[in-house]
Design an enzyme around this catalytic site. Structure first.
Site, PDB file in Angstrom:
ATOM      1  N   ARG A 112       0.629  -1.136   0.182  1.00 47.51           N
ATOM      2  CA  ARG A 112      -0.085   0.184   0.458  1.00 47.51           C
ATOM      3  C   ARG A 112       1.085   1.124  -0.303  1.00 47.51           C
ATOM      4  O   ARG A 112       0.554   2.196  -0.901  1.00 47.51           O
ATOM      5  CB  ARG A 112      -0.977   0.050   1.254  1.00 47.51           C
ATOM      6  CG  ARG A 112      -2.050   0.857   1.609  1.00 47.51           C
ATOM      7  CD  ARG A 112      -2.477   1.360  -0.331  1.00 47.51           C
ATOM      8  NE  ARG A 112      -3.056   0.957  -0.460  1.00 47.51           N
ATOM      9  CZ  ARG A 112      -3.351   0.629  -1.902  1.00 47.51           C
ATOM     10  NH1 ARG A 112      -3.388   1.777  -2.908  1.00 47.51           N
ATOM     11  NH2 ARG A 112      -4.180  -0.207  -2.540  1.00 47.51           N
TER      12      ARG A 112
ATOM     13  N   LYS B 232       0.343  24.170  -4.792  1.00 47.36           N
ATOM     14  CA  LYS B 232      -0.795  23.980  -4.975  1.00 47.36           C
ATOM     15  C   LYS B 232      -0.303  22.162  -4.840  1.00 47.36           C
ATOM     16  O   LYS B 232      -0.941  21.188  -5.198  1.00 47.36           O
ATOM     17  CB  LYS B 232      -2.072  24.010  -5.377  1.00 47.36           C
ATOM     18  CG  LYS B 232      -2.490  25.723  -4.875  1.00 47.36           C
ATOM     19  CD  LYS B 232      -3.632  25.674  -6.382  1.00 47.36           C
ATOM     20  CE  LYS B 232      -3.896  27.579  -6.189  1.00 47.36           C
ATOM     21  NZ  LYS B 232      -5.122  28.202  -7.320  1.00 47.36           N
TER      22      LYS B 232
ATOM     23  N   GLU C 136       1.691  39.731  -9.724  1.00 47.95           N
ATOM     24  CA  GLU C 136       0.378  39.361 -10.814  1.00 47.95           C
ATOM     25  C   GLU C 136      -0.478  40.800 -10.950  1.00 47.95           C
ATOM     26  O   GLU C 136      -0.612  41.652 -10.394  1.00 47.95           O
ATOM     27  CB  GLU C 136      -0.389  39.178  -9.364  1.00 47.95           C
ATOM     28  CG  GLU C 136      -2.165  38.218  -9.717  1.00 47.95           C
ATOM     29  CD  GLU C 136      -2.711  37.718  -8.978  1.00 47.95           C
ATOM     30  OE1 GLU C 136      -2.788  36.717  -8.470  1.00 47.95           O
ATOM     31  OE2 GLU C 136      -3.075  38.813  -7.719  1.00 47.95           O
TER      32      GLU C 136
END
Length: 312
Positions: free
Chosen positions: A125, A160, A221
């Site tokens: 696993r 992220k 940005e």
């Protein structure tokens, strides 16, 4: 005990991805993952150790259950090694039949693992969790890479990522043909809206970064063409064009390109599109002339690639 078909190709290394995943990171991550399953070292598997004699030896095949791009094979040998050490048994031998970054089809044998059955079952696993996760990210990245072919634009990842697995996530992006942007907050400065508020404007934010960390690239940005021009005038190296409709994005790219090489603006300003970048929109965004598309979904939303370990 069975063996794979004799014409199955053999690869001496599980990966040709550059840069490779750090061996020290692999060892630490596998240790943490095994601790979760077995408890603190050496730990125990009450099912396997009760039902399988330590002397029993078998072969297991690591198999793809779905089509995709494989990644994470580099964790297999270390997972087996650490598991064997905890059980005080010899480590199984591993033969790889493909490499990270390769396209795979359902039923394809990716690796053959031969050794003590206890080790194979206890490690199962942990190695599947890591390799399936990485293969899912690589598969999602490869889909964007194919969609962008011929446009000149690259797909980038973001921060992220799954906490603790950033190195694996970004390795998997590379395996899928994508490019890593920044590894963290330490290597590239990114001025976002909250930084602009805190610093009192785009120019003060950029000047503060230049003064404190002159060695780093500064990205800003921008949500509008006007913001992009302001950042350009303030000396940004790299513009992040966020959530722009395609027509606005194209106009912004054209405006930036028209300013390149003039009034102190670099000869080529790196432009990155981000926000709402689904696969079906990727090509039209790339054709606006941006250099990069950053896609958080590569790492925060990619489903795993179904892999299995079949005992023979």
């Amino acid at each position: 005990m069975s063996t794979p078909p004799p014409d199955l190709p053999v690869h001496a290394s599980p990966s040709a991805v550059e840069p490779p995943l750090d061996d020290g990171w692999i060892a630490r991550t596998v240790q943490t993952a095994l601790d979760e399953d077995l408890g603190p070292a050496p730990g125990r598997d009450v099912t396997t150790q009760a039902t399988v004699p330590p002397s029993d030896t078998r072969t297991a095949h690591l198999v793809a259950r779905a089509a995709g791009t494989v990644a994470g094979l580099v964790v297999v040998a270390e997972t087996l090694r650490q598991t064997a050490t905890r059980l005080a048994l010899p480590a199984p031998e591993v033969t790889f039949h493909t490499q990270d970054g390769s396209a795979v089809v359902p039923g394809q044998v990716l690796a053959s693992l031969t050794g003590r059955t206890q080790v194979l079952l206890v490690a199962e696993r942990t190695l599947l969790n890591l390799a399936s996760r990485a293969s899912g990210v690589a598969t999602a990245t490869a889909a964007f890479t194919r969609e962008l072919a011929g446009t000149g634009a690259q797909v980038l990842d973001t921060r992220k990522t799954t906490p603790g697995l950033r190195a694996l996530d970004k390795y998997a992006v590379r395996a899928g043909g994508g490019t890593n942007k920044r590894m963290g907050l330490h290597d590239v400065a990114m001025v976002k809206d909250n930084h602009v508020v805190a610093a009192g404007g785009v120019a003060p934010a950029i000047h503060a970064i230049r003064a404190a960390f002159p060695d780093v690239l500064v990205q800003v940005e921008a949500d509008t063409t006007a913001q992009a021009m302001e950042a350009l005038d303030a000396g940004a190296d790299f513009l992040l064009l966020d959530n722009m409709p395609t027509d606005v994005l194209a106009a912004t790219v054209a405006a930036v390109r028209e300013r390149q090489g003039r009034d102190g603006v670099p000869a080529h300003v790196e432009l990155e599109a981000t926000g709402t970048l689904t696969l079906d929109r990727a090509r039209e965004v790339a054709l606006t002339g941006v250099d990069h598309l950053s896609v958080g979904a590569l790492t925060h939303s990619a489903p795993i690639l179904d892999l299995a370990l079949d005992l023979r």
